[in-house]
Design a protein around this motif. Structure first.
Motif, PDB file in Angstrom:
ATOM      1  N   ALA A 176      -9.493  -1.693   1.308  1.00 45.59           N
ATOM      2  CA  ALA A 176      -9.287  -0.877  -0.025  1.00 45.59           C
ATOM      3  C   ALA A 176      -8.466  -1.413  -0.929  1.00 45.59           C
TER       4      ALA A 176
ATOM      5  N   VAL B 123      -9.073  -0.072  -4.646  1.00 48.40           N
ATOM      6  CA  VAL B 123      -9.038   1.266  -4.771  1.00 48.40           C
ATOM      7  C   VAL B 123      -7.637   1.497  -5.230  1.00 48.40           C
TER       8      VAL B 123
ATOM      9  N   ASN C 224      -2.494   5.387  -3.871  1.00 49.62           N
ATOM     10  CA  ASN C 224      -3.423   6.511  -3.887  1.00 49.62           C
ATOM     11  C   ASN C 224      -2.983   7.586  -3.427  1.00 49.62           C
TER      12      ASN C 224
ATOM     13  N   TYR D 238      -7.613   3.591   6.228  1.00 51.49           N
ATOM     14  CA  TYR D 238      -8.480   2.724   5.291  1.00 51.49           C
ATOM     15  C   TYR D 238      -7.614   2.462   3.948  1.00 51.49           C
ATOM     16  N   LEU D 239      -7.287   3.620   3.423  1.00 44.82           N
ATOM     17  CA  LEU D 239      -6.458   3.217   2.042  1.00 44.82           C
ATOM     18  C   LEU D 239      -5.150   2.313   2.419  1.00 44.82           C
TER      19      LEU D 239
ATOM     20  N   ARG E 124       0.853  -1.196  -0.055  1.00 47.33           N
ATOM     21  CA  ARG E 124      -0.133   0.115  -0.060  1.00 47.33           C
ATOM     22  C   ARG E 124       0.995   1.254   0.115  1.00 47.33           C
TER      23      ARG E 124
ATOM     24  N   TRP F 166      -7.919  11.497  -3.546  1.00 50.66           N
ATOM     25  CA  TRP F 166      -9.023  11.564  -2.629  1.00 50.66           C
ATOM     26  C   TRP F 166      -9.151  12.896  -2.189  1.00 50.66           C
TER      27      TRP F 166
END
Length: 258
Positions: free
Chosen positions: A241, A244, A179, A235-236, A134, A249
């Motif tokens: 996620a 995603v 992200n 969350y990400l 991530r 965001w």
């Protein structure tokens, strides 16, 4: 190469710009969730923040490539793997484009665009080996819009969105997501220092800067709290996620709704 993380073992996160503001809030959030965290900052006072949260501190000036790669190497040495990278470190300098110092331009670009690239590049093989990773880049609403006096900051944040999208496309088949979070003004020391700078640049009182510059385009008339950004980062960076990636965001109090 060290063994990848195994199911049930704590995930390992690197958080840059960890001594205050958003970075400090993310370190606390991750430690509360049971993650192993390497908190990276150029400010030696960041060690107190890391110790209080239960993280490991790594003192580094991320404007150098050696420090960026060294941070990832330190995480591997300490924890054996790297799963999560939060690129948050940033500085600000406000000056008209015509007189913007070249040295400040280079420092801001090196810290806020080149460092995320180098950190991502260094962490990538370990995430690929685990088939899980991530990457969350803390951008800004200034990744979408511009403000006078912020040539370097705006340019770095716009570039960070491009890096995020590229990493998302390359990481999709590898289990790696990327992200970006684009907040408006967050209640941090960096923003507080900008108030005085903007007051000088615009020739107005500091309260007027808050009301008529920082919050002028916001539907919700308040600053964002660092903990709110940390919750979105959490969350990400989670399994929830997994679908995603490549997203920006906006957390901008309605700034871009108009």
């Amino acid at each position: 190469m060290p063994a990848p993380s195994t199911p049930g073992s704590p995930r390992v996160a690197i958080v840059t710009g960890s001594s205050s503001g958003i970075g400090e809030a993310v370190v606390k959030q991750f430690c509360q969730e049971g993650l192993q965290v390497l908190a990276v900052d150029a400010n030696p006072q960041g060690e107190n923040v890391a110790d209080a949260a239960g993280a490991v501190f790594y003192h580094a000036d991320l404007t150098t490539s050696a420090a960026c790669r060294g941070a990832v190497e330190e995480a591997i040495k300490r924890f054996g793997h790297v799963d999560i990278l939060i690129n948050n470190a940033g500085i600000q300098h406000v000056a008209p484009l015509e007189t913007f110092p070249e040295a400040k331009w280079r420092q801001i670009i090196d810290l806020m665009l080149t460092a995320p690239f180098l950190l991502t590049q260094a962490a990538w093989p370990y995430m690929r080996q685990s088939s899980w990773g991530r990457i969350v880049n803390v951008a800004s609403i200034h990744a979408s819009v511009a403000s006078p006096g912020k040539a370097a900051y705006v340019s770095a944040k716009h570039g960070l969105i491009g890096l995020t999208k590229t990493a998302a496309l390359e990481g999709g088949e590898l289990g790696i997501t990327a992200n970006a979070i684009c907040p408006a003004y967050v209640r941090t020391p960096l923003v507080e220092s900008q108030i005085a700078d903007q007051a000088r640049l615009n020739g107005m009182p500091e309260q007027e800067v808050i009301d008529n510059v920082m919050l002028k385009n916001a539907a919700i008339k308040r600053l964002i709290e660092p903990s709110e950004v940390a919750a979105l980062v959490s969350y990400l960076a989670s399994d929830k996620a997994s679908a995603v990636t490549g997203a920006s965001w906006n957390m901008d109090l309605g700034w871009t709704a108009q």
